[in-house]
Write a protein that holds these residues in place. Sequence first.
Motif, PDB file in Angstrom:
ATOM      1  N   MET A   1       1.011  10.300   4.470  1.00  0.00           N
ATOM      2  CA  MET A   1       1.228  10.136   5.788  1.00  0.00           C
ATOM      3  C   MET A   1       2.850  10.076   5.063  1.00  0.00           C
ATOM      4  O   MET A   1       3.263   9.368   4.856  1.00  0.00           O
ATOM      5  CB  MET A   1       0.537   9.065   5.854  1.00  0.00           C
ATOM      6  CG  MET A   1       0.633   9.259   7.513  1.00  0.00           C
ATOM      7  SD  MET A   1       0.229   7.773   8.355  1.00  0.00           S
ATOM      8  CE  MET A   1      -1.641   7.541   7.425  1.00  0.00           C
ATOM      9  N   ASN A   2       3.416  11.020   6.253  1.00  0.00           N
ATOM     10  CA  ASN A   2       5.402  11.270   6.978  1.00  0.00           C
ATOM     11  C   ASN A   2       5.610   9.516   7.880  1.00  0.00           C
ATOM     12  O   ASN A   2       4.554   9.244   8.421  1.00  0.00           O
ATOM     13  CB  ASN A   2       4.981  12.223   6.958  1.00  0.00           C
ATOM     14  CG  ASN A   2       4.989  12.732   8.497  1.00  0.00           C
ATOM     15  OD1 ASN A   2       4.745  11.807   9.324  1.00  0.00           O
ATOM     16  ND2 ASN A   2       4.590  14.192   8.412  1.00  0.00           N
ATOM     17  N   GLN A   3       6.208   9.479   7.211  1.00  0.00           N
ATOM     18  CA  GLN A   3       7.120   8.254   8.155  1.00  0.00           C
ATOM     19  C   GLN A   3       6.451   8.804   9.788  1.00  0.00           C
ATOM     20  O   GLN A   3       6.574   7.639  10.555  1.00  0.00           O
ATOM     21  CB  GLN A   3       8.854   8.210   8.770  1.00  0.00           C
ATOM     22  CG  GLN A   3       8.942   7.682   6.524  1.00  0.00           C
ATOM     23  CD  GLN A   3       8.454   6.222   6.734  1.00  0.00           C
ATOM     24  OE1 GLN A   3       8.887   5.234   7.654  1.00  0.00           O
ATOM     25  NE2 GLN A   3       8.125   5.625   6.054  1.00  0.00           N
TER      26      GLN A   3
ATOM     27  N   LEU B   1       3.116   8.103  10.568  1.00  0.00           N
ATOM     28  CA  LEU B   1       3.444   6.758  10.395  1.00  0.00           C
ATOM     29  C   LEU B   1       3.367   5.362  12.068  1.00  0.00           C
ATOM     30  O   LEU B   1       2.520   4.734  12.428  1.00  0.00           O
ATOM     31  CB  LEU B   1       3.907   6.291   9.698  1.00  0.00           C
ATOM     32  CG  LEU B   1       3.311   5.295   8.302  1.00  0.00           C
ATOM     33  CD1 LEU B   1       4.707   4.610   7.531  1.00  0.00           C
ATOM     34  CD2 LEU B   1       3.129   3.573   8.792  1.00  0.00           C
ATOM     35  N   LYS B   2       4.683   6.072  11.971  1.00  0.00           N
ATOM     36  CA  LYS B   2       5.195   5.398  12.880  1.00  0.00           C
ATOM     37  C   LYS B   2       4.427   5.385  14.649  1.00  0.00           C
ATOM     38  O   LYS B   2       3.868   5.016  15.680  1.00  0.00           O
ATOM     39  CB  LYS B   2       6.651   5.558  14.322  1.00  0.00           C
ATOM     40  CG  LYS B   2       7.554   5.692  12.991  1.00  0.00           C
ATOM     41  CD  LYS B   2       8.434   4.763  13.097  1.00  0.00           C
ATOM     42  CE  LYS B   2       9.846   2.807  11.758  1.00  0.00           C
ATOM     43  NZ  LYS B   2       9.413   2.314  12.427  1.00  0.00           N
TER      44      LYS B   2
ATOM     45  N   ASN C   1       1.316   6.167  14.479  1.00  0.00           N
ATOM     46  CA  ASN C   1      -0.043   4.967  14.979  1.00  0.00           C
ATOM     47  C   ASN C   1       0.240   3.860  14.735  1.00  0.00           C
ATOM     48  O   ASN C   1      -0.842   2.861  15.065  1.00  0.00           O
ATOM     49  CB  ASN C   1      -0.094   5.427  12.858  1.00  0.00           C
ATOM     50  CG  ASN C   1      -1.485   6.226  12.712  1.00  0.00           C
ATOM     51  OD1 ASN C   1      -1.986   6.549  14.024  1.00  0.00           O
ATOM     52  ND2 ASN C   1      -1.608   6.681  11.237  1.00  0.00           N
ATOM     53  N   ILE C   2       1.193   3.199  14.672  1.00  0.00           N
ATOM     54  CA  ILE C   2       1.380   1.336  14.216  1.00  0.00           C
ATOM     55  C   ILE C   2       1.443   1.557  16.092  1.00  0.00           C
ATOM     56  O   ILE C   2      -0.047   0.482  16.448  1.00  0.00           O
ATOM     57  CB  ILE C   2       2.902   1.073  13.976  1.00  0.00           C
ATOM     58  CG1 ILE C   2       3.286   0.775  12.910  1.00  0.00           C
ATOM     59  CG2 ILE C   2       3.508  -0.125  14.462  1.00  0.00           C
ATOM     60  CD1 ILE C   2       4.316   1.138  11.976  1.00  0.00           C
TER      61      ILE C   2
ATOM     62  N   GLU D   1       3.052  -0.660  21.426  1.00  0.00           N
ATOM     63  CA  GLU D   1       3.630  -2.182  21.518  1.00  0.00           C
ATOM     64  C   GLU D   1       3.682  -2.777  20.476  1.00  0.00           C
ATOM     65  O   GLU D   1       4.711  -3.458  20.699  1.00  0.00           O
ATOM     66  CB  GLU D   1       2.777  -3.012  21.964  1.00  0.00           C
ATOM     67  CG  GLU D   1       0.635  -2.785  20.822  1.00  0.00           C
ATOM     68  CD  GLU D   1      -0.827  -3.373  21.909  1.00  0.00           C
ATOM     69  OE1 GLU D   1      -0.022  -2.858  22.708  1.00  0.00           O
ATOM     70  OE2 GLU D   1      -1.264  -3.458  20.833  1.00  0.00           O
ATOM     71  N   ALA D   2       3.657  -2.244  19.459  1.00  0.00           N
ATOM     72  CA  ALA D   2       4.403  -2.908  17.703  1.00  0.00           C
ATOM     73  C   ALA D   2       5.410  -2.141  17.321  1.00  0.00           C
ATOM     74  O   ALA D   2       6.400  -2.563  16.752  1.00  0.00           O
ATOM     75  CB  ALA D   2       3.295  -2.643  16.681  1.00  0.00           C
ATOM     76  N   ASN D   3       5.447  -0.428  17.453  1.00  0.00           N
ATOM     77  CA  ASN D   3       6.614   0.159  17.676  1.00  0.00           C
ATOM     78  C   ASN D   3       8.411   0.041  18.195  1.00  0.00           C
ATOM     79  O   ASN D   3       9.703  -0.164  17.462  1.00  0.00           O
ATOM     80  CB  ASN D   3       6.130   1.713  18.109  1.00  0.00           C
ATOM     81  CG  ASN D   3       7.021   2.385  16.752  1.00  0.00           C
ATOM     82  OD1 ASN D   3       7.701   2.261  16.367  1.00  0.00           O
ATOM     83  ND2 ASN D   3       7.068   3.853  17.073  1.00  0.00           N
ATOM     84  N   LYS D   4       8.094  -0.354  19.087  1.00  0.00           N
ATOM     85  CA  LYS D   4       9.848  -0.468  19.364  1.00  0.00           C
ATOM     86  C   LYS D   4      10.388  -1.703  19.146  1.00  0.00           C
ATOM     87  O   LYS D   4       9.883  -3.334  18.920  1.00  0.00           O
ATOM     88  CB  LYS D   4       9.850  -0.712  21.180  1.00  0.00           C
ATOM     89  CG  LYS D   4       9.362  -1.712  21.730  1.00  0.00           C
ATOM     90  CD  LYS D   4       9.335  -2.398  23.124  1.00  0.00           C
ATOM     91  CE  LYS D   4       9.172  -3.383  24.010  1.00  0.00           C
ATOM     92  NZ  LYS D   4       7.742  -4.186  23.831  1.00  0.00           N
ATOM     93  N   PRO D   5      11.344  -1.291  18.667  1.00  0.00           N
ATOM     94  CA  PRO D   5      12.157  -3.013  17.956  1.00  0.00           C
ATOM     95  C   PRO D   5      12.491  -4.162  19.006  1.00  0.00           C
ATOM     96  O   PRO D   5      12.178  -4.108  20.251  1.00  0.00           O
ATOM     97  CB  PRO D   5      13.719  -2.196  17.360  1.00  0.00           C
ATOM     98  CG  PRO D   5      13.516  -1.013  17.622  1.00  0.00           C
ATOM     99  CD  PRO D   5      12.573  -0.317  18.960  1.00  0.00           C
ATOM    100  N   VAL D   6      12.562  -5.519  18.217  1.00  0.00           N
ATOM    101  CA  VAL D   6      12.507  -6.308  19.528  1.00  0.00           C
ATOM    102  C   VAL D   6      13.725  -6.279  20.229  1.00  0.00           C
ATOM    103  O   VAL D   6      15.003  -5.790  19.583  1.00  0.00           O
ATOM    104  CB  VAL D   6      12.083  -7.720  18.449  1.00  0.00           C
ATOM    105  CG1 VAL D   6      11.023  -8.304  18.901  1.00  0.00           C
ATOM    106  CG2 VAL D   6      13.614  -7.845  17.744  1.00  0.00           C
ATOM    107  N   ALA D   7      13.978  -6.631  21.404  1.00  0.00           N
ATOM    108  CA  ALA D   7      15.034  -6.187  22.041  1.00  0.00           C
ATOM    109  C   ALA D   7      15.870  -7.238  22.511  1.00  0.00           C
ATOM    110  O   ALA D   7      15.656  -8.741  23.170  1.00  0.00           O
ATOM    111  CB  ALA D   7      15.343  -5.933  23.766  1.00  0.00           C
TER     112      ALA D   7
END
Lengths: 277, 237
Positions: A1-3, A6-7, A9-10, A13-19
């Motif tokens: 699976m490529n990057q 993968l992103k 699939n996450i 709600e989990a994908n964005k960096p914490v702000a």
Amino acid sequence: MNQAALKDNIGNEANKPVAITEGPILQVRNLNRLYGHNKGCQDVSLEVYPGEVLGIVGESGSGKSTLIRCIAGLEKADSGEILYQPAQQAMMNLNESRETEIRQLMRKEWGIVHQNPRDGLKLDISAGANIGERLMSQGDRHYGNIRAKAMDWMQRVELDIERIDDKPKTYSGGMQQRLQIARNLVTEPRLLFMDEPTGGLDVSVQAKLLDLLRKLVRELNVAVIIVTHDMGVARLLADRLMVMYQSRVIETGLTDRILDDPQAPYTQLLVSSILQV
Amino acid sequence: MSSVMKQPVLSIKKLSKSFTLHNQGEVSFTVFDNLDFKVYPGECLVLHGESGMGKSTLLRCFYANYQTDSGSMIFSPDDESYDIARISDRLMNMLRREKIAYVSQFLRVIPRVPALSIVMQPMLDIGHEYKVAKQKASHILKRLNIPEKLWQLSPTTFSGGEQQRINIARAFVVRWPLMLLDEPTASLDAENREIVLQLIEEAKSVNTAIIGIFHDKESRDRVADRVFDLATGTMKR
């Protein structure tokens, strides 16, 4: 699976960096206020961010009340810097600010809940007037508005609105403390100082007050510095802790880390003294 | 699992942890020393070792609940990377809210808060609407066989198995890049254990990395992709 896949699939709600966008609301640098050898507080630095609850713990005489009093402007520090970020203006250096500016700030953006409600309330004017006074000091002159807000806040701190015209001296200790909290929060402060807010109360009254404080702090997203010698109170309310011992900060960390894996000898002693229920 | 293409979610290097008991004669003991391993998205890494080997301690270090002595724990849930060994408290609090879930063996909650609210909180914390949070929380509570009449009660009075399921519901109600599970099936009956194992499999299928401790061999064999042996500090399979 490529990057990329993968992103996806996450999931969002989990994908964005914490702000982390906001800077600290309060910065204290090398604050000193000594009135005897290791009495008071020395070399204290700290930062508080919007919506964050910082607990200051330690035994009586460790300097925690002196520290909060200096930061809140109730006592003058010997040296050190206190920087505050107001809502609508540039960062203020409180050492260089005029007395009137600081007083205005205290009325507008800060709240102080004292251990003894008698220090924070006017006992001879009605409960409603105690709440309304803060609003009036901010320029609210409409009687109907003020009374409506006072009633709303009495309900929010679970006080009987039937007693709005009674004087606080006829209230019980727990009710007085609720009233003091309402008086402070009615103007929606951005920074709230609390010095042993549940100190003089019965255990059952204390528990209910803590529930209320927790809820309100969350709802209003207010930054809080709370001083307590009670590790149970600290666990319940604080995101982070600072441990003071003989006027100095000896350890800081996430509340559960301090309680579960204390590092400094004194912190270990303090934590091991908590009664297991 | 093809770990070749994937970047690790968590990368542990030379990690060491000891405890010093200052008030008990300065006794000091090392729990683990110089650990190295990586955990990838979508896999379940099981920590293995005798009781007292430091499995739970290691898990707590990943959550910054315990402080490590040296080494690094690079956590890469997205484009950013964070070293949990050195991270600020404020940032760690944010990671706990959005990126890392931890299920301990014991439920530790604020007294007097109803079970439903406890399970809803992680959803509310990441900005979901109340209605959506309630819906998802109700769904997972049902799935974990928590009777509806208990939802409005504080779980402090629940049985051990019920408390554990509240703990699990609270963690699995949200999707996380990394979940830390300390004996999540320990006090559950066969039926509920099966549900928890399914939840773990579902989380893996959406690329959540899981680091877990499992007491029973059956659960371990079912969900583990790799096993890290704390006694030798090596990967077993």
